[in-house]
Design a protein around this motif. Structure first.
Motif, PDB file in Angstrom:
ATOM      1  N   THR A  48       0.846  -1.185   0.000  1.00  0.00           N
ATOM      2  CA  THR A  48       0.000   0.000   0.000  1.00  0.00           C
ATOM      3  C   THR A  48       0.882   1.235   0.000  1.00  0.00           C
ATOM      4  O   THR A  48       2.090   1.159   0.188  1.00  0.00           O
ATOM      5  CB  THR A  48      -0.906   0.019   1.249  1.00  0.00           C
ATOM      6  N   ASP A  74       1.219   3.320   2.245  1.00  0.00           N
ATOM      7  CA  ASP A  74       1.778   3.581   3.564  1.00  0.00           C
ATOM      8  C   ASP A  74       2.814   2.547   4.004  1.00  0.00           C
ATOM      9  O   ASP A  74       3.403   2.677   5.060  1.00  0.00           O
ATOM     10  CB  ASP A  74       0.661   3.634   4.606  1.00  0.00           C
ATOM     11  N   THR A  75       3.021   1.516   3.205  1.00  0.00           N
ATOM     12  CA  THR A  75       3.985   0.481   3.558  1.00  0.00           C
ATOM     13  C   THR A  75       5.406   1.013   3.406  1.00  0.00           C
ATOM     14  O   THR A  75       5.753   1.606   2.395  1.00  0.00           O
ATOM     15  CB  THR A  75       3.808  -0.761   2.666  1.00  0.00           C
ATOM     16  N   ASP A  82       3.352  -2.314   9.151  1.00  0.00           N
ATOM     17  CA  ASP A  82       3.174  -2.107   7.721  1.00  0.00           C
ATOM     18  C   ASP A  82       4.519  -1.805   7.069  1.00  0.00           C
ATOM     19  O   ASP A  82       4.824  -0.670   6.716  1.00  0.00           O
ATOM     20  CB  ASP A  82       2.170  -0.971   7.488  1.00  0.00           C
TER      21      ASP A  82
END
Length: 101
Positions: free
Chosen positions: A2, A4-5, A58
Protein backbone atom coordinates in the motif's frame (compact mmCIF):
# COMPACT_ATOMS: atom_id res chain seq x y z
CA UNK A 1 2.26 -2.85 -1.00
CA UNK A 2 0.00 0.00 0.00
CA UNK A 3 1.00 3.64 -0.18
CA UNK A 4 1.78 3.58 3.56
CA UNK A 5 3.98 0.48 3.56
CA UNK A 6 7.62 1.20 4.38
CA UNK A 7 10.15 -0.68 2.25
CA UNK A 8 13.62 -1.47 3.55
CA UNK A 9 16.33 -2.58 1.14
CA UNK A 10 19.13 -4.94 2.09
CA UNK A 11 22.23 -4.74 -0.14
CA UNK A 12 23.33 -8.32 -0.63
CA UNK A 13 26.55 -7.23 -2.30
CA UNK A 14 27.66 -5.84 1.09
CA UNK A 15 27.26 -9.20 2.85
CA UNK A 16 29.98 -11.82 3.09
CA UNK A 17 29.44 -13.01 6.67
CA UNK A 18 26.69 -13.27 9.27
CA UNK A 19 28.09 -10.16 10.98
CA UNK A 20 27.85 -8.30 7.65
CA UNK A 21 24.20 -9.34 7.33
CA UNK A 22 23.28 -7.97 10.75
CA UNK A 23 25.22 -4.75 10.07
CA UNK A 24 23.50 -4.36 6.69
CA UNK A 25 19.97 -4.94 7.96
CA UNK A 26 20.72 -2.56 10.83
CA UNK A 27 21.85 0.05 8.30
CA UNK A 28 18.78 -0.54 6.12
CA UNK A 29 16.38 0.04 9.01
CA UNK A 30 18.18 2.43 11.36
CA UNK A 31 20.95 4.04 9.30
CA UNK A 32 24.73 3.54 9.45
CA UNK A 33 25.74 1.65 12.59
CA UNK A 34 22.08 0.87 13.36
CA UNK A 35 21.02 -2.24 15.26
CA UNK A 36 18.45 -4.74 14.03
CA UNK A 37 19.48 -7.97 15.70
CA UNK A 38 22.72 -9.85 16.05
CA UNK A 39 21.43 -13.41 15.82
CA UNK A 40 18.30 -15.09 14.45
CA UNK A 41 16.33 -14.82 17.71
CA UNK A 42 17.11 -11.10 18.02
CA UNK A 43 16.21 -10.63 14.35
CA UNK A 44 12.81 -12.22 14.98
CA UNK A 45 12.26 -9.89 17.94
CA UNK A 46 13.20 -6.84 15.86
CA UNK A 47 10.95 -7.93 12.99
CA UNK A 48 7.98 -7.89 15.33
CA UNK A 49 8.22 -4.09 15.28
CA UNK A 50 9.36 -1.20 17.39
CA UNK A 51 13.10 -1.41 16.67
CA UNK A 52 13.03 1.23 13.95
CA UNK A 53 10.17 -0.29 11.97
CA UNK A 54 6.61 1.05 12.13
CA UNK A 55 4.64 -0.15 15.15
CA UNK A 56 1.74 -0.81 12.74
CA UNK A 57 3.72 -3.62 11.16
CA UNK A 58 3.17 -2.11 7.72
CA UNK A 59 6.65 -2.72 6.33
CA UNK A 60 8.50 -5.05 3.99
CA UNK A 61 12.03 -5.88 2.95
CA UNK A 62 13.69 -6.31 -0.43
CA UNK A 63 17.00 -8.18 -0.43
CA UNK A 64 18.90 -6.96 -3.50
CA UNK A 65 21.70 -9.17 -4.81
CA UNK A 66 20.50 -12.05 -2.65
CA UNK A 67 22.28 -14.49 -4.98
CA UNK A 68 25.56 -12.74 -4.13
CA UNK A 69 24.82 -13.19 -0.43
CA UNK A 70 24.01 -16.86 -0.98
CA UNK A 71 27.30 -17.39 -2.81
CA UNK A 72 29.29 -15.54 -0.12
CA UNK A 73 27.72 -17.26 2.89
CA UNK A 74 27.81 -20.74 1.40
CA UNK A 75 26.66 -23.68 3.48
CA UNK A 76 26.42 -23.74 7.28
CA UNK A 77 27.12 -26.72 9.49
CA UNK A 78 26.33 -30.07 7.90
CA UNK A 79 22.96 -30.37 9.63
CA UNK A 80 21.82 -26.75 9.09
CA UNK A 81 20.59 -24.97 5.97
CA UNK A 82 22.55 -21.98 4.66
CA UNK A 83 22.15 -18.82 6.73
CA UNK A 84 20.21 -17.04 4.00
CA UNK A 85 17.57 -19.79 4.12
CA UNK A 86 17.35 -19.55 7.90
CA UNK A 87 16.91 -15.76 7.66
CA UNK A 88 14.16 -16.20 5.05
CA UNK A 89 12.46 -18.66 7.42
CA UNK A 90 12.57 -16.11 10.27
CA UNK A 91 10.89 -13.50 8.06
CA UNK A 92 8.24 -16.04 7.08
CA UNK A 93 7.64 -17.19 10.67
CA UNK A 94 7.18 -13.60 11.84
CA UNK A 95 5.01 -12.72 8.84
CA UNK A 96 7.14 -9.91 7.43
CA UNK A 97 7.22 -9.78 3.62
CA UNK A 98 10.68 -10.38 2.14
CA UNK A 99 11.42 -10.29 -1.57
CA UNK A 100 14.70 -11.79 -2.81
CA UNK A 101 15.96 -10.10 -5.94
Amino acid sequence: MTGDTVRYEIDGSAISSAADFYAEIGRAVNGPGGYFGSNLDALADCLRGGFGTPESGDFEFVWRDSATTRAQLGVSAADEPPMIDRVVEVFSDVGVPLTLS
